[in-house]
Motif scaffolding. Structure first.
Motif, PDB file in Angstrom:
ATOM      1  N   LEU A   1       0.692  -1.102   0.027  1.00  0.00           N
ATOM      2  CA  LEU A   1      -0.094  -0.176   0.110  1.00  0.00           C
ATOM      3  C   LEU A   1       0.813   1.341   0.016  1.00  0.00           C
ATOM      4  CD1 LEU A   1      -2.861  -0.763   2.586  1.00  0.00           C
ATOM      5  CD2 LEU A   1      -3.004  -0.340   0.081  1.00  0.00           C
ATOM      6  N   ALA A   2       1.866   1.276   0.988  1.00  0.00           N
ATOM      7  CA  ALA A   2       2.659   2.340   0.888  1.00  0.00           C
ATOM      8  C   ALA A   2       3.249   2.730  -0.369  1.00  0.00           C
ATOM      9  CB  ALA A   2       3.669   2.224   1.987  1.00  0.00           C
ATOM     10  N   GLU A   3       3.940   1.763  -1.134  1.00  0.00           N
ATOM     11  CA  GLU A   3       4.683   1.697  -2.318  1.00  0.00           C
ATOM     12  C   GLU A   3       3.486   2.387  -3.291  1.00  0.00           C
ATOM     13  OE1 GLU A   3       5.797  -1.481  -5.641  1.00  0.00           O
ATOM     14  OE2 GLU A   3       6.910  -1.797  -3.759  1.00  0.00           O
ATOM     15  N   ARG A   4       2.383   1.607  -3.369  1.00  0.00           N
ATOM     16  CA  ARG A   4       1.308   2.034  -4.608  1.00  0.00           C
ATOM     17  C   ARG A   4       0.772   3.520  -4.473  1.00  0.00           C
ATOM     18  NH1 ARG A   4      -1.357  -3.526  -6.189  1.00  0.00           N
ATOM     19  NH2 ARG A   4       0.478  -4.480  -7.097  1.00  0.00           N
ATOM     20  N   LEU A   5       0.706   3.779  -2.813  1.00  0.00           N
ATOM     21  CA  LEU A   5       0.118   5.100  -2.741  1.00  0.00           C
ATOM     22  C   LEU A   5       0.931   6.281  -2.767  1.00  0.00           C
ATOM     23  CD1 LEU A   5      -2.909   3.985  -0.352  1.00  0.00           C
ATOM     24  CD2 LEU A   5      -3.065   4.641  -2.754  1.00  0.00           C
ATOM     25  N   GLY A   6       2.213   5.877  -2.301  1.00  0.00           N
ATOM     26  CA  GLY A   6       3.325   6.856  -2.248  1.00  0.00           C
ATOM     27  C   GLY A   6       3.222   7.510  -0.660  1.00  0.00           C
TER      28      GLY A   6
ATOM     29  N   ARG B   1       0.879  11.797   5.375  1.00  0.00           N
ATOM     30  CA  ARG B   1       0.223  10.271   4.890  1.00  0.00           C
ATOM     31  C   ARG B   1       0.952   9.291   5.191  1.00  0.00           C
ATOM     32  NH1 ARG B   1      -5.064  11.462   3.307  1.00  0.00           N
ATOM     33  NH2 ARG B   1      -5.075  13.476   2.511  1.00  0.00           N
ATOM     34  N   GLN B   2       0.288   8.370   5.785  1.00  0.00           N
ATOM     35  CA  GLN B   2       1.083   7.042   6.328  1.00  0.00           C
ATOM     36  C   GLN B   2       0.011   5.841   6.352  1.00  0.00           C
ATOM     37  OE1 GLN B   2       2.596   7.870  10.153  1.00  0.00           O
ATOM     38  NE2 GLN B   2       0.724   8.596  11.038  1.00  0.00           N
ATOM     39  N   ILE B   3       0.675   4.618   5.909  1.00  0.00           N
ATOM     40  CA  ILE B   3       0.119   3.245   6.198  1.00  0.00           C
ATOM     41  C   ILE B   3       0.598   3.061   7.705  1.00  0.00           C
ATOM     42  CG2 ILE B   3      -0.364   1.178   5.359  1.00  0.00           C
ATOM     43  CD1 ILE B   3      -1.248   3.252   3.522  1.00  0.00           C
ATOM     44  N   ILE B   4      -0.038   2.439   8.567  1.00  0.00           N
ATOM     45  CA  ILE B   4       0.327   2.180   9.875  1.00  0.00           C
ATOM     46  C   ILE B   4      -0.366   0.601  10.138  1.00  0.00           C
ATOM     47  CG2 ILE B   4       0.092   2.270  12.336  1.00  0.00           C
ATOM     48  CD1 ILE B   4      -0.327   5.137  11.971  1.00  0.00           C
ATOM     49  N   ALA B   5       0.633  -0.127  10.260  1.00  0.00           N
ATOM     50  CA  ALA B   5       0.348  -1.624  10.467  1.00  0.00           C
ATOM     51  C   ALA B   5       0.586  -1.934  12.088  1.00  0.00           C
ATOM     52  CB  ALA B   5       1.249  -2.712   9.626  1.00  0.00           C
ATOM     53  N   THR B   6      -0.483  -2.248  12.529  1.00  0.00           N
ATOM     54  CA  THR B   6      -0.547  -2.363  14.119  1.00  0.00           C
ATOM     55  C   THR B   6      -0.225  -3.654  14.304  1.00  0.00           C
ATOM     56  OG1 THR B   6      -2.861  -2.952  14.313  1.00  0.00           O
ATOM     57  CG2 THR B   6      -2.169  -0.672  14.221  1.00  0.00           C
ATOM     58  N   GLY B   7       0.008  -3.842  15.745  1.00  0.00           N
ATOM     59  CA  GLY B   7       0.225  -5.406  16.258  1.00  0.00           C
ATOM     60  C   GLY B   7      -1.457  -5.805  16.392  1.00  0.00           C
TER      61      GLY B   7
ATOM     62  N   VAL C   1      -1.662 -10.862  -1.435  1.00  0.00           N
ATOM     63  CA  VAL C   1      -1.090  -9.290  -0.772  1.00  0.00           C
ATOM     64  C   VAL C   1      -1.527  -8.522  -1.948  1.00  0.00           C
ATOM     65  CG1 VAL C   1       0.704  -7.971  -0.005  1.00  0.00           C
ATOM     66  CG2 VAL C   1       0.570 -10.179   0.707  1.00  0.00           C
ATOM     67  N   ALA C   2      -1.473  -8.779  -3.123  1.00  0.00           N
ATOM     68  CA  ALA C   2      -1.768  -7.580  -4.087  1.00  0.00           C
ATOM     69  C   ALA C   2      -3.229  -7.398  -4.370  1.00  0.00           C
ATOM     70  CB  ALA C   2      -1.183  -7.938  -5.494  1.00  0.00           C
ATOM     71  N   GLU C   3      -4.049  -8.553  -4.193  1.00  0.00           N
ATOM     72  CA  GLU C   3      -5.485  -8.594  -4.162  1.00  0.00           C
ATOM     73  C   GLU C   3      -5.936  -7.739  -2.940  1.00  0.00           C
ATOM     74  OE1 GLU C   3      -7.213 -12.562  -5.959  1.00  0.00           O
ATOM     75  OE2 GLU C   3      -5.748 -12.792  -4.448  1.00  0.00           O
ATOM     76  N   VAL C   4      -5.453  -7.795  -1.656  1.00  0.00           N
ATOM     77  CA  VAL C   4      -5.793  -7.335  -0.872  1.00  0.00           C
ATOM     78  C   VAL C   4      -5.604  -5.493  -0.801  1.00  0.00           C
ATOM     79  CG1 VAL C   4      -5.594  -6.823   1.851  1.00  0.00           C
ATOM     80  CG2 VAL C   4      -5.598  -9.272   1.106  1.00  0.00           C
ATOM     81  N   ALA C   5      -4.381  -5.449  -1.194  1.00  0.00           N
ATOM     82  CA  ALA C   5      -4.124  -3.850  -1.452  1.00  0.00           C
ATOM     83  C   ALA C   5      -4.923  -3.360  -2.520  1.00  0.00           C
ATOM     84  CB  ALA C   5      -2.527  -3.849  -1.959  1.00  0.00           C
ATOM     85  N   GLU C   6      -5.132  -3.990  -3.601  1.00  0.00           N
ATOM     86  CA  GLU C   6      -6.057  -3.378  -4.692  1.00  0.00           C
ATOM     87  C   GLU C   6      -7.498  -2.987  -4.062  1.00  0.00           C
ATOM     88  OE1 GLU C   6      -5.973  -6.272  -7.756  1.00  0.00           O
ATOM     89  OE2 GLU C   6      -3.709  -5.796  -8.176  1.00  0.00           O
ATOM     90  N   ARG C   7      -7.794  -4.018  -3.035  1.00  0.00           N
ATOM     91  CA  ARG C   7      -9.112  -3.788  -2.687  1.00  0.00           C
ATOM     92  C   ARG C   7      -9.217  -2.479  -1.792  1.00  0.00           C
ATOM     93  NH1 ARG C   7     -12.190  -9.532  -2.270  1.00  0.00           N
ATOM     94  NH2 ARG C   7     -11.649 -10.187  -4.178  1.00  0.00           N
ATOM     95  N   ILE C   8      -8.340  -2.446  -1.023  1.00  0.00           N
ATOM     96  CA  ILE C   8      -8.307  -1.232   0.025  1.00  0.00           C
ATOM     97  C   ILE C   8      -7.874   0.247  -1.103  1.00  0.00           C
ATOM     98  CG2 ILE C   8      -6.779  -0.158   1.809  1.00  0.00           C
ATOM     99  CD1 ILE C   8      -6.039  -3.097   2.592  1.00  0.00           C
ATOM    100  N   ILE C   9      -7.213  -0.130  -1.926  1.00  0.00           N
ATOM    101  CA  ILE C   9      -6.779   1.357  -2.744  1.00  0.00           C
ATOM    102  C   ILE C   9      -8.018   1.532  -3.353  1.00  0.00           C
ATOM    103  CG2 ILE C   9      -5.714   2.114  -4.647  1.00  0.00           C
ATOM    104  CD1 ILE C   9      -3.150   0.409  -3.856  1.00  0.00           C
ATOM    105  N   ALA C  10      -9.059   0.719  -3.765  1.00  0.00           N
ATOM    106  CA  ALA C  10     -10.103   1.042  -4.480  1.00  0.00           C
ATOM    107  C   ALA C  10     -11.240   1.788  -3.509  1.00  0.00           C
ATOM    108  CB  ALA C  10     -10.978  -0.187  -5.157  1.00  0.00           C
TER     109      ALA C  10
END
Length: 186
Positions: A25-30, A77-83, A158-167
């Protein structure tokens, strides 16, 4: 009044893909990428396992809340992955919702067990991994219900999950006509 989102916050049980998805996500959204556990380890100069062993889960959860609040206060702007357990405290859920767009990643128990069974760095999985995962999933059954979006990653890459989140993100924060919109780094 609509919420202003600076962060996409990934929550979910261990093994649901938060770290991997956050990188993509971070890579694709910058956006910047921040892993909450990594931020804790940098600040404390100890691993999560060491913190659990030396101070116990309650002390770890206190540190986790402090670091999460600091991260959520950032305006960038940030993507935060929590525990997986970051959602256990009401104060954490409130700060995530107030300052970010929260995405819960879920997976079925068998998929989670397959993904984490060999990971010796997870202090909550010491001993019987299957039993611990089953027990923790049961106690956290509704812990992720507050999220703005829920995605089951059991059968998605992973790519499918990221695509759905980005959409979903793009529907939420459409790009303005000048092209310098809310999805870019600020």
């Amino acid at each position: 009044m609509s919420r202003q989102y600076h962060s996409i916050v990934l929550v979910g049980f261990m093994g649901t893909g938060k770290s991997s998805v956050s990188r993509l996500l971070a890579e694709r959204l910058g956006f910047a990428r921040v892993d909450l556990d990594e931020a804790i380890e940098r600040r404390e100069r100890r691993t999560i396992s060491e913190l659990f062993a030396e101070q116990g889960e309650a002390a770890f959860r206190e540190i986790e809340s402090e670091v999460l609040s600091e991260l959520m206060a950032r305006e960038k702007r940030q993507i935060i992955a929590t525990g997986g357990g970051a959602v256990l405290r009401e104060e954490n859920r409130q700060v995530m919702q107030a300052r970010g767009w929260v995405v819960a990643l879920t997976a079925d128990a068998e998929r989670i067990i397959a993904r984490v069974h060999a990971d010796t760095s997870r202090p909550l999985l010491k001993g019987d991994v299957r039993g611990r995962v089953t027990e923790l999933l049961q106690t956290r059954k509704h812990a992720y219900d507050f999220a703005d979006l829920k995605l089951d990653t059991s059968r998605l890459g992973v790519a499918e999950v990221a695509e759905r989140i980005i959409a979903a993100w793009q529907r939420l924060t459409p790009e303005p006509a000048d092209g310098r919109g809310p999805r870019g780094n600020h």
